[in-house]
Scaffold this motif. Structure first.
Motif, PDB file in Angstrom:
ATOM      1  N   ASN A 103     -40.070  51.586  -1.487  1.00 24.53           N
ATOM      2  CA  ASN A 103     -39.565  50.989  -2.767  1.00 24.53           C
ATOM      3  C   ASN A 103     -38.301  51.216  -2.889  1.00 24.53           C
ATOM      4  O   ASN A 103     -37.331  50.177  -3.404  1.00 24.53           O
ATOM      5  N   THR A 104     -37.578  52.441  -2.476  1.00 19.20           N
ATOM      6  CA  THR A 104     -36.154  52.994  -2.736  1.00 19.20           C
ATOM      7  C   THR A 104     -35.435  52.006  -1.909  1.00 19.20           C
ATOM      8  O   THR A 104     -34.474  51.412  -2.362  1.00 19.20           O
ATOM      9  N   ALA A 105     -35.773  51.638  -0.583  1.00 22.24           N
ATOM     10  CA  ALA A 105     -35.060  50.940   0.361  1.00 22.24           C
ATOM     11  C   ALA A 105     -34.977  49.549  -0.212  1.00 22.24           C
ATOM     12  O   ALA A 105     -33.893  48.923  -0.252  1.00 22.24           O
ATOM     13  N   ARG A 106     -36.168  48.880  -0.743  1.00 22.00           N
ATOM     14  CA  ARG A 106     -35.984  47.699  -1.175  1.00 22.00           C
ATOM     15  C   ARG A 106     -35.327  47.565  -2.371  1.00 22.00           C
ATOM     16  O   ARG A 106     -34.756  46.413  -2.489  1.00 22.00           O
ATOM     17  N   ALA A 153     -26.476  48.435   1.350  1.00 19.92           N
ATOM     18  CA  ALA A 153     -27.805  49.054   1.214  1.00 19.92           C
ATOM     19  C   ALA A 153     -27.799  50.525   1.619  1.00 19.92           C
ATOM     20  O   ALA A 153     -28.615  51.266   1.029  1.00 19.92           O
ATOM     21  N   ILE A 154     -27.513  50.602   2.936  1.00 18.33           N
ATOM     22  CA  ILE A 154     -27.579  51.958   3.477  1.00 18.33           C
ATOM     23  C   ILE A 154     -26.756  52.887   2.701  1.00 18.33           C
ATOM     24  O   ILE A 154     -27.224  54.118   2.502  1.00 18.33           O
ATOM     25  N   ARG A 155     -25.717  52.500   2.190  1.00 21.35           N
ATOM     26  CA  ARG A 155     -24.770  53.516   1.332  1.00 21.35           C
ATOM     27  C   ARG A 155     -25.474  53.820   0.061  1.00 21.35           C
ATOM     28  O   ARG A 155     -25.444  54.959  -0.270  1.00 21.35           O
ATOM     29  N   ARG A 200     -32.260  53.890   9.278  1.00 25.72           N
ATOM     30  CA  ARG A 200     -33.707  53.492   9.756  1.00 25.72           C
ATOM     31  C   ARG A 200     -34.678  52.964   8.590  1.00 25.72           C
ATOM     32  O   ARG A 200     -35.261  51.988   8.693  1.00 25.72           O
ATOM     33  N   ALA A 201     -34.476  53.501   7.438  1.00 21.67           N
ATOM     34  CA  ALA A 201     -35.191  53.261   6.197  1.00 21.67           C
ATOM     35  C   ALA A 201     -34.764  51.637   5.923  1.00 21.67           C
ATOM     36  O   ALA A 201     -35.744  50.707   5.596  1.00 21.67           O
ATOM     37  N   ILE A 202     -33.422  51.347   5.801  1.00 19.79           N
ATOM     38  CA  ILE A 202     -33.111  49.977   5.175  1.00 19.79           C
ATOM     39  C   ILE A 202     -33.530  48.982   6.343  1.00 19.79           C
ATOM     40  O   ILE A 202     -34.153  47.853   6.217  1.00 19.79           O
ATOM     41  N   GLU A 203     -33.246  49.329   7.641  1.00 17.63           N
ATOM     42  CA  GLU A 203     -33.443  48.352   8.657  1.00 17.63           C
ATOM     43  C   GLU A 203     -34.992  47.974   8.712  1.00 17.63           C
ATOM     44  O   GLU A 203     -35.606  47.057   8.909  1.00 17.63           O
ATOM     45  N   SER A 204     -35.930  49.062   8.872  1.00 16.43           N
ATOM     46  CA  SER A 204     -37.079  48.739   8.810  1.00 16.43           C
ATOM     47  C   SER A 204     -37.674  47.980   7.770  1.00 16.43           C
ATOM     48  O   SER A 204     -38.617  47.117   7.905  1.00 16.43           O
TER      49      SER A 204
END
Length: 107
Positions: free
Chosen positions: A64-67, A80-82, A97-101
């Motif tokens: 949820n945090t990555a989304r 988004a990565i930042r 890894r979290a953002i791309e996945s």
């Protein structure tokens, strides 16, 4: 309703649409600065992405945090990565890894 694959200069979008004009309209709403490079009506009503082909293995539950970071960044992966690094204290590799996945899983 048919399934369309729309490739732009920055994204590949899979969407349901009644025709190609409607599929192009999805792009103009979601990514107004993108240019449609290719639009294909898929022959089947499903789309499959191999996780191993994308280099994903193990647990791939949505984060949820990555989304949230992807949503706040408007889909800009670098931003988004930042954001993810700032919000979670993760290093660059973990955040990427979290953002791309999560992008792959259709945030």
């Amino acid at each position: 309703m048919p399934l369309f694959e729309v490739e732009t200069d920055s994204h590949i979008i899979i969407t349901w649409a009644s025709d190609s004009d409607e599929a192009s309209g999805v792009v103009s709403v979601a990514y107004p600065h993108d240019t449609v490079l290719r639009l294909t009506k898929r022959p089947r009503d499903t789309w499959v992405i191999s996780k191993s082909a994308l280099g994903l293995s193990g647990k791939t539950d949505p984060c949820n945090t990555a989304r949230d970071c992807l949503s706040k960044s408007g889909g800009d992966k670098v931003h988004a990565i930042r954001l993810y690094m700032h919000e979670t204290g993760s290093d660059l590799e973990q955040a990427q890894r979290a953002i791309e996945s999560n992008m792959v899983m259709g945030w």
